[in-house]
Design a protein around this motif. Structure first.
Motif, PDB file in Angstrom:
ATOM      1  N   ASP A  78      20.055  22.870  50.035  1.00 42.21           N
ATOM      2  CA  ASP A  78      20.333  24.182  49.453  1.00 42.21           C
ATOM      3  C   ASP A  78      21.827  24.391  49.263  1.00 42.21           C
ATOM      4  N   LYS A  82      23.766  25.004  45.755  1.00 46.15           N
ATOM      5  CA  LYS A  82      24.681  26.125  45.542  1.00 46.15           C
ATOM      6  C   LYS A  82      26.048  25.633  45.095  1.00 46.15           C
ATOM      7  N   GLU A  86      27.870  26.317  41.608  1.00 48.86           N
ATOM      8  CA  GLU A  86      29.216  26.882  41.539  1.00 48.86           C
ATOM      9  C   GLU A  86      30.121  26.012  40.671  1.00 48.86           C
TER      10      GLU A  86
END
Length: 570
Positions: A78, A82, A86
């Motif tokens: 996860d 992320k 980003e």
């Protein structure tokens, strides 16, 4: 207790040990009489509870370790997702690209915010199908782009990238550069495509501008030479580019001059003459222009006009020199011919003036003698009619010759006068003098005169010239009147932005301007068969008014009349 397995095992012991002890007391009280048997049951229950707790602790502990490792793996995954998202958002913002994601099987499109920021669409205006995308591609680019795209999806080509025009929300088009990447399933079928659209409108505009400039440079007849900046201490920088016109003018091919200084094709005289000025221009980085004589590769001389221009890069640093060289050999030749022609014309004009002075001077004395002799003969009785007729003809010819000489002297005086006396002159007074000189003609013809000089009663002119001008115009109107109608002469004046205009109009026999427009003010030009006409009047009028800074124009129709407009400038 850190692990859940320890807690569960203890909870299990705390729950079932009291149950086992309670069961023991119940058995000893109501069922079993002997205490030994009850102790055995108690020990068995406690042993069973302990074994169960140990097994439970083992099973739960193993499961907990496995779950913790799985959860840790999920957490790391996860975090990576992320971080990847980003990075994706940062890259998308940094590149200002429009990112798109196309699920091919479902024909579902996802766009990032670039579609709104770059092309001006609102969020609700953006479609989620491929047709929305294709509909906004310029019609001239759509077919070509579609063929290449679907060939890529079917794996007929290794990669897909294309340039096309994409319509903005305001209806305008932007040039874009688009690249796409395929995602396939286990069977190798394309299921997804991700791409990035880059706005290259500025680059395309600049590219088109550079192509136009390149076309101008290569097609111009002027030689264009580009040199680098003087990075060393040498006076003249090296050549990096020459256009085809340079080869045509100088005879030197690009390979013969690139990497060398311009002195390779400039004559020694030119280098010595202009080198200090060139060095100064190079030092100050200012444009410089000069003319010099060069020699081409074959040794033939040619004149060239040099224009040197400094070129700066985007940072404002001086990077190159552009030299535009125009072959002005023909102009130089024409200039020399013009100078020679001017010298010859000046000399001819001087000779003509001298000839005119000599002629007028040498003719005036014999004419005066002839006029005197003819005057004496008038007092001498002549009985022979033929002799009298000859003398009258001779007298008339002598008078005409005298008038011609006087007119020539007037022309010489006008052309040779560098300055003249000017004063405020009453036009009415000048007309009175003219009428008195033409009294006989006016009495015999009796013209209808209309004179309106209220708009400009005076003129700042040379009085003698004005009188001569009006005398010539009035005489022409009286001479060339129509015999079938009364002569009408109208003289009016008015102010104009440029000065004062004097209009002299009659209803005489007129002049055929279609045939005589270019020679109406010429010397010795006659337009009617009038016996006393010498063809000098209008020439004198034009010469006199132009010598005062004015001008004259004419309008005329045969058998309708003539209008002369005299403009006396302020």
């Amino acid at each position: 207790m850190k692990k859940k397995s320890n807690k569960i095992a203890l909870y299990f012991l705390f729950l079932f040990i009291p149950l086992a002890v309670g069961s023991y007391f119940l058995l000893t009280s109501y069922v079993l009489a002997t205490s030994t048997l009850s102790l055995i049951y108690l020990a068995k229950d406690l042993f069973f509870v302990g074994i169960s707790a140990a097994f439970l602790y083992y099973v739960i502990g193993k499961n907990e370790d496995s779950s913790s490792a799985f959860i840790e793996t999920l957490k790391r995954t996860d975090d990576e997702i992320k971080e990847s998202n980003e990075r994706y958002d940062i890259v998308a913002k940094a590149t200002s690209d429009t990112i798109w994601d196309w699920k091919i099987q479902e024909d579902y499109f996802i766009w990032n915010k670039g579609i709104e920021e770059v092309f001006g669409y609102k969020k609700e205006e953006v479609g989620n199908t491929s047709s929305w995308w294709f509909d906004r591609i310029h019609p001239e680019d759509s077919i070509k782009m579609s063929v290449r795209l679907y060939s890529f999806i079917e794996q007929k080509t290794e990669k897909w990238q294309d340039e096309y025009r994409f319509r903005c929300a305001d209806g305008t088009y932007k040039f874009v550069f688009d690249r796409g990447f395929l995602v396939k399933d286990e069977d190798g079928t394309a299921i997804r495509m991700i791409g990035a659209i880059q706005d290259i409108s500025k680059q395309k505009t600049e590219e088109q501008r550079l192509k136009l400039l390149e076309t101008v440079v290569t097609q111009t007849k002027d030689a264009v030479v580009i040199t680098e900046t003087e990075k060393t201490n040498q006076t003249v920088p090296k050549i990096v580019f020459v256009n085809p016109a340079f080869t045509k003018i100088t005879g030197y091919k690009p390979a013969e001059v690139i990497g060398k200084t311009p002195s390779v094709y400039m004559s020694k005289e030119s280098v010595v003459k202009v080198l200090p000025q060139i060095a100064k221009a190079l030092k100050t980085k200012k444009s410089y222009q000069f003319e010099t004589l060069n020699y081409n590769k074959s040794g033939e001389g040619y004149w060239v006009n040099f224009i040197m221009l400094p070129i700066t890069n985007q940072e404002g640093e001086h990077s190159h020199w552009v030299s535009i060289q125009r072959d002005i050999t023909a102009e130089k030749k024409q200039e020399k011919e013009k100078e020679q022609l001017i010298r010859e014309l000046t000399q001819n004009n001087t000779d003509l003036k001298q000839f005119s002075y000599i002629t007028s001077h040498n003719l005036r004395a014999p004419l005066s003698n002839l006029s005197g002799l003819l005057t004496l003969l008038e007092d001498t009785p002549i009985n022979n009619p033929e002799v009298e007729l000859l003398l009258n003809g001779f007298k008339k010819s002598t008078q005409l010759l005298n008038e011609t000489v006087n007119d020539l002297v007037k022309v010489i005086i006008i052309k040779d006068s560098t300055s003249m006396l000017r004063e405020d002159v009453s036009i009415q007074e000048v007309f009175e003098n003219v009428f008195s000189q033409l009294n006989f003609l006016i009495s015999s013809i009796q013209p209808v005169l209309k004179i309106d000089l209220d708009a400009a009663p005076t003129l700042y002119v040379n009085k003698a010239y004005l009188e001569s001008i009006l005398l010539n115009l009035f005489t022409n109107s009286l001479k060339y009147h129509a015999t079938d109608r009364s002569l009408k002469i109208s003289i009016t004046s008015k102010e104009t932005p440029d000065g004062i205009a004097l209009m002299f109009k009659d209803n005489g026999i007129g002049i055929d301007l279609d045939r005589n427009k270019d020679k109406i003010f010429g010397l010795y030009q006659r337009f009617h068969n009038y016996p006393d006409s010498k063809g000098l009047g209008l020439y004198l009028v034009k010469s006199q008014i132009e010598s005062m800074g004015g001008s004259i124009s004419v309008e005329s129709k045969v058998d309708k009349g003539t209008t002369f407009t005299l403009l006396f400038r302020k």
